[in-house]
Scaffold this active site. Sequence first.
Site, PDB file in Angstrom:
ATOM      1  N   SER A  72       5.302   2.298  -1.144  1.00  0.00           N
ATOM      2  CA  SER A  72       5.345   3.471  -0.260  1.00  0.00           C
ATOM      3  C   SER A  72       5.820   4.748  -0.936  1.00  0.00           C
ATOM      4  CB  SER A  72       6.285   3.203   0.901  1.00  0.00           C
ATOM      5  OG  SER A  72       5.561   2.712   1.985  1.00  0.00           O
ATOM      6  N   LYS A  75       3.504   7.514  -1.143  1.00  0.00           N
ATOM      7  CA  LYS A  75       3.069   8.267   0.043  1.00  0.00           C
ATOM      8  C   LYS A  75       3.350   9.768  -0.029  1.00  0.00           C
ATOM      9  CE  LYS A  75       3.176   4.239   3.074  1.00  0.00           C
ATOM     10  NZ  LYS A  75       4.021   3.423   3.940  1.00  0.00           N
ATOM     11  N   TYR A 197      -5.772   3.374  -0.734  1.00  0.00           N
ATOM     12  CA  TYR A 197      -4.385   3.141  -0.321  1.00  0.00           C
ATOM     13  C   TYR A 197      -3.798   1.928  -1.058  1.00  0.00           C
ATOM     14  CZ  TYR A 197      -0.401   1.852   2.534  1.00  0.00           C
ATOM     15  OH  TYR A 197       0.859   1.507   2.938  1.00  0.00           O
ATOM     16  N   TYR A 249      11.874   4.824   6.302  1.00  0.00           N
ATOM     17  CA  TYR A 249      11.401   4.010   7.429  1.00  0.00           C
ATOM     18  C   TYR A 249      12.195   4.386   8.690  1.00  0.00           C
ATOM     19  CZ  TYR A 249       9.527   1.557   3.384  1.00  0.00           C
ATOM     20  OH  TYR A 249       8.900   1.258   2.214  1.00  0.00           O
ATOM     21  N   VAL A 267       8.480  -1.062  -0.608  1.00  0.00           N
ATOM     22  CA  VAL A 267       8.830  -2.467  -0.364  1.00  0.00           C
ATOM     23  C   VAL A 267       8.981  -3.300  -1.639  1.00  0.00           C
ATOM     24  CG1 VAL A 267       8.006  -2.726   2.013  1.00  0.00           C
ATOM     25  CG2 VAL A 267       6.399  -3.018   0.107  1.00  0.00           C
TER      26      VAL A 267
END
Length: 621
Positions: A72, A75, A197, A249, A267
């Site tokens: 992530s 991102k 992705y 998160y 993660v």
Amino acid sequence: MTVQVHQCSANVIQELLEELYHAYSGLNEGRVADYIPELAKACPDDFGIVIATPGGRIYEVGATRKEFTIQSISKPFIYALALKLLSLEFIASKIDVEPSGDAFNAISLDPESGKPRNPMINAGAIAASAQICDAFPGNSEEQLLDYFEQLAGRRLSINFDVYRSEKETGHRNRAIGHLLRNFNIIESDPEPALDLYFRQCAISVTCRDLAVMATTLACQGRNPFTGGQAISPEITVRVLALMGTCGMYDFAGQWLHDVGIPAKSGVAGGVMAVIPGRLGIATYSPSLDSFGNSVRGVAVCRQLSRGVGLSLFNQYYQVDATIRRSYLGSQRTSRRWRSDRELRILDPHRDEVQIIHVQGVLDFGGIEQMAAELAKLSDKVRILILDLAHVTECPVESSGLLDRQLCSMEDKGVDILLSRAGRLPMVSMPDWRITERVEAYEHLDSALEAAEEMLLSLYDTEAPPATVTVLADPRYPGFLGQLPDEHRVVLAERMSLRLFESGDVVIRGGDPGDELFLVQSGSFDIALKISSGDGVHHSTRLATFGAGLCFGEIGFIAQNPRTADIVATEAGACWVLHRDDFDALSHSHPQVVISLLKALTCDMGTKLSQTSVQLTLMEHY
Ligand code: GLU
């Protein structure tokens, strides 16, 4: 500009990292992510911490060179890429910027528009990748890796085991993709977007890479290790804001409250935290808490924030550090040696010059301090020298204010001389409105000299002195003018006129000191070689002599070799007295020699006292 990577060893920062490492390496809570089968292979003991600075220093401890997948943490960067390739408005029509309060993989879309809540959750990230795929269908993996190379300062690669593992099992992400297609957030086949992705999440990084990427964000998108602008400052600000509100998160609110640093976790166990303008921090430890954040990573950042005050909301205030020094012209003269006549004109007007040395970042706060200082200037000041040698940055956002401040000084009739503006290391100087009232100088000394010349041209109202170029002429005004006429006639017979072109070396350091020079015309600089600590040599001017002044007297009298070079900076001529003639004179005309020595003693005395006054004033200010 690129800064050199400097690997830091034993110092307090390194010790601090080692202490953190030892304090938290025993923290064995949490679990390694296993919903992507390949991630379950990570070793829960791996632990690394890296801090990188805008100045190019890197501190690291533990498993900082071990590769893991970025997940992530890609991102914020992919969102930045989407903003760059498309437009802010277009991306805003596809993805919101609100914290979701849901898990990273929640199917968290606005019930009406179908827009993902933000680009830091999977739905928003897949939507961002989809926009890139749609607009640039041929966008290859190479281009993705080119972009990440700019961010990390080295070529990264994709971990295909992780990529395949996620591609085969990522049914939930696939579901999100299709749901986004249903809401027309993705306007074509969602599969290529999902593929991008999965690839971006599988980019292999080290903790050190993440620290460099974090520092790139800390430096307004410019990678300080390569000098490349990977992301524009405008987009970087937006990305950091989203990392602040949505990066951890659904722990994001508590994180901002407790730690106060924009961050993003992945993660696979990475955490990347950014202190804008100051630091990039990265940690790697694969065991995750119930929110999906690395347990040790959170602990290290929390401790760094509290222990050494890194929260954004705990920034130290700076009181008036921008004005390094501010003083009047009488406190500092240029190194051009002035004749008595010039001194008579200059001295009463020197305080019409103000010299201000500014330092640090000329941001809003810096300009406010400068404006306050300028408001205090006396009405008498008509020339302002602004020395910028110690300014480290002049951000574009505030450069307009600086420009306006300087223009308002000009409107009041103040001439502005900027000194050392071009030597700034990281400065993007604003587009200075260089008018006839603003001039830039490479050295402070040349600005001081220019200010003196301006005063001279303003106040030199006496009839110009007759140009007497014959030494024996009773009206001769220069250094020998103070000698009785008959002594000067004797000297004139023994001195020869020597001509120089601009650039000629008149005296070379190390030459025997057997000549005395009296300037008839032109300009002569004593150039002193300075070697700084790093072995770089450069030359600076110690003094400049014009018509009527004498130089070379110290080596001449002491019979010592020359200590510096003297160079003609404007073509001219000097009368030169050789030691043999001087020695002969001391037998034939001892009175002449005595009056010459007297004149030289007075001259050296004046130079010495002016120099010591300047030195003392410099210490004082
Ligand atoms: N590739 C992972 C996923 O989509 C990334 C998740 C994360 O790091 O938060 O499930």
